[in-house]
Write a protein that holds these residues in place. Sequence first.
Motif, PDB file in Angstrom:
ATOM      1  N   ILE A 184      -8.895  32.410  24.268  1.00 17.35           N
ATOM      2  CA  ILE A 184      -9.117  31.902  23.096  1.00 17.35           C
ATOM      3  C   ILE A 184      -9.900  32.815  22.164  1.00 17.35           C
ATOM      4  N   PHE A 185     -10.556  34.001  22.661  1.00 18.38           N
ATOM      5  CA  PHE A 185     -11.249  34.981  22.362  1.00 18.38           C
ATOM      6  C   PHE A 185     -10.284  35.777  20.975  1.00 18.38           C
ATOM      7  N   TYR A 186      -9.296  36.200  21.913  1.00 17.19           N
ATOM      8  CA  TYR A 186      -8.226  36.586  20.293  1.00 17.19           C
ATOM      9  C   TYR A 186      -8.052  35.916  19.350  1.00 17.19           C
ATOM     10  N   ASN A 187      -7.648  34.559  20.149  1.00 15.36           N
ATOM     11  CA  ASN A 187      -7.132  33.424  18.363  1.00 15.36           C
ATOM     12  C   ASN A 187      -8.440  32.825  17.767  1.00 15.36           C
ATOM     13  N   ILE A 188      -9.704  32.914  18.342  1.00 10.85           N
ATOM     14  CA  ILE A 188     -10.440  32.048  17.045  1.00 10.85           C
ATOM     15  C   ILE A 188     -10.632  32.247  15.843  1.00 10.85           C
ATOM     16  N   TYR A 189     -10.234  33.534  15.657  1.00 13.14           N
ATOM     17  CA  TYR A 189     -10.843  33.425  13.877  1.00 13.14           C
ATOM     18  C   TYR A 189      -9.840  33.496  13.933  1.00 13.14           C
ATOM     19  N   ILE A 190      -7.911  33.532  13.912  1.00 12.98           N
ATOM     20  CA  ILE A 190      -7.368  33.128  13.426  1.00 12.98           C
ATOM     21  C   ILE A 190      -6.629  31.634  13.156  1.00 12.98           C
ATOM     22  N   TRP A 191      -7.569  31.165  14.214  1.00 10.35           N
ATOM     23  CA  TRP A 191      -7.357  29.674  14.502  1.00 10.35           C
ATOM     24  C   TRP A 191      -9.076  28.848  13.562  1.00 10.35           C
ATOM     25  N   PHE A 192      -9.991  29.630  13.640  1.00  9.18           N
ATOM     26  CA  PHE A 192     -10.167  29.387  11.952  1.00  9.18           C
ATOM     27  C   PHE A 192     -10.299  29.762  10.870  1.00  9.18           C
ATOM     28  N   THR A 193      -9.417  30.807  10.542  1.00  2.83           N
ATOM     29  CA  THR A 193      -8.804  31.246   9.415  1.00  2.83           C
ATOM     30  C   THR A 193      -7.576  29.760   8.598  1.00  2.83           C
ATOM     31  N   LEU A 194      -6.617  29.861   9.778  1.00  5.44           N
ATOM     32  CA  LEU A 194      -5.741  28.696   9.967  1.00  5.44           C
ATOM     33  C   LEU A 194      -6.082  26.907   9.185  1.00  5.44           C
ATOM     34  N   ALA A 195      -7.305  26.952   9.832  1.00  4.68           N
ATOM     35  CA  ALA A 195      -8.315  26.009   9.890  1.00  4.68           C
ATOM     36  C   ALA A 195      -8.519  25.417   8.799  1.00  4.68           C
ATOM     37  N   ALA A 196      -9.159  26.953   7.834  1.00 10.73           N
ATOM     38  CA  ALA A 196      -9.666  26.613   6.461  1.00 10.73           C
ATOM     39  C   ALA A 196      -8.452  26.655   5.861  1.00 10.73           C
ATOM     40  N   LEU A 197      -7.632  27.536   5.983  1.00  9.17           N
ATOM     41  CA  LEU A 197      -6.582  27.243   5.322  1.00  9.17           C
ATOM     42  C   LEU A 197      -5.991  25.697   4.981  1.00  9.17           C
ATOM     43  N   ALA A 198      -5.819  25.136   5.866  1.00  7.98           N
ATOM     44  CA  ALA A 198      -5.036  24.049   6.485  1.00  7.98           C
ATOM     45  C   ALA A 198      -6.430  22.910   5.482  1.00  7.98           C
ATOM     46  N   ILE A 199      -7.908  23.414   5.241  1.00  8.04           N
ATOM     47  CA  ILE A 199      -8.350  22.250   4.537  1.00  8.04           C
ATOM     48  C   ILE A 199      -8.437  22.577   3.185  1.00  8.04           C
ATOM     49  N   ILE A 200      -7.946  23.408   2.895  1.00  7.36           N
ATOM     50  CA  ILE A 200      -7.527  23.919   1.735  1.00  7.36           C
ATOM     51  C   ILE A 200      -6.657  23.248   0.843  1.00  7.36           C
ATOM     52  N   THR A 201      -5.479  23.847   1.921  1.00  3.13           N
ATOM     53  CA  THR A 201      -4.144  23.188   1.705  1.00  3.13           C
ATOM     54  C   THR A 201      -4.051  20.940   1.228  1.00  3.13           C
ATOM     55  N   GLY A 202      -4.985  20.747   2.618  1.00  7.13           N
ATOM     56  CA  GLY A 202      -4.928  19.156   2.271  1.00  7.13           C
ATOM     57  C   GLY A 202      -5.901  18.474   0.641  1.00  7.13           C
ATOM     58  N   ILE A 203      -6.460  18.975   0.621  1.00  5.47           N
ATOM     59  CA  ILE A 203      -7.308  18.944  -0.530  1.00  5.47           C
ATOM     60  C   ILE A 203      -6.405  18.791  -1.877  1.00  5.47           C
ATOM     61  N   ARG A 204      -6.072  20.072  -1.394  1.00  4.50           N
ATOM     62  CA  ARG A 204      -5.422  20.104  -2.983  1.00  4.50           C
ATOM     63  C   ARG A 204      -3.776  19.577  -2.179  1.00  4.50           C
ATOM     64  N   ALA A 205      -3.177  19.191  -1.931  1.00  2.99           N
ATOM     65  CA  ALA A 205      -2.059  17.889  -1.710  1.00  2.99           C
ATOM     66  C   ALA A 205      -2.379  16.803  -1.362  1.00  2.99           C
ATOM     67  N   PHE A 206      -3.844  16.344  -1.147  1.00  2.03           N
ATOM     68  CA  PHE A 206      -4.400  14.926  -1.532  1.00  2.03           C
ATOM     69  C   PHE A 206      -4.914  14.920  -3.383  1.00  2.03           C
ATOM     70  N   ARG A 207      -4.939  15.950  -3.742  1.00  2.00           N
ATOM     71  CA  ARG A 207      -5.536  15.361  -4.721  1.00  2.00           C
ATOM     72  C   ARG A 207      -3.808  15.457  -6.203  1.00  2.00           C
ATOM     73  N   SER A 208      -2.479  15.770  -5.641  1.00  2.00           N
ATOM     74  CA  SER A 208      -1.592  16.419  -6.336  1.00  2.00           C
ATOM     75  C   SER A 208      -1.222  14.817  -5.670  1.00  2.00           C
ATOM     76  N   GLU A 209       0.511  15.187  -7.246  1.00  2.00           N
ATOM     77  CA  GLU A 209       1.016  13.742  -6.928  1.00  2.00           C
ATOM     78  C   GLU A 209       1.753  14.311  -6.437  1.00  2.00           C
ATOM     79  N   PRO A 210       2.950  12.704  -5.204  1.00  2.00           N
ATOM     80  CA  PRO A 210       3.995  12.966  -4.800  1.00  2.00           C
ATOM     81  C   PRO A 210       4.938  12.994  -5.780  1.00  2.00           C
ATOM     82  N   HIS A 211       6.142  13.529  -5.133  1.00  2.00           N
ATOM     83  CA  HIS A 211       7.747  13.679  -5.982  1.00  2.00           C
ATOM     84  C   HIS A 211       7.714  12.163  -6.184  1.00  2.00           C
ATOM     85  N   LEU A 212       9.089  12.225  -6.784  1.00  2.00           N
ATOM     86  CA  LEU A 212       9.812  10.986  -7.014  1.00  2.00           C
ATOM     87  C   LEU A 212       9.798  10.199  -5.824  1.00  2.00           C
TER      88      LEU A 212
END
Length: 91
Positions: free
Chosen positions: A27-55
Amino acid sequence: MRRVILILLMLIQILFFINYTINDGIIFYNIYIWFTLAALAIITGIRAFRSEPHLNESRHMHSYFSLALIIVSCASVLFILYIAIMQPYYL
């Protein structure tokens, strides 16, 4: 398309949890990638929650997937902090 991205980000986060439980020595090889992906996923989730769905998407399903991604990503960040505090030699 957004729903597919949200589901894939959730699956990637879950795969990191599975990777840690199966083989915690690598895991120590992957922990920095995991943290970066988690931060990106939080930002993506917040942006998706605030946006309107498609028709053709349900508003409730769109917000459920967004909230699920935010919760899984926050759990990942908390788990990474737990690893950093309890097992600092992985850093």
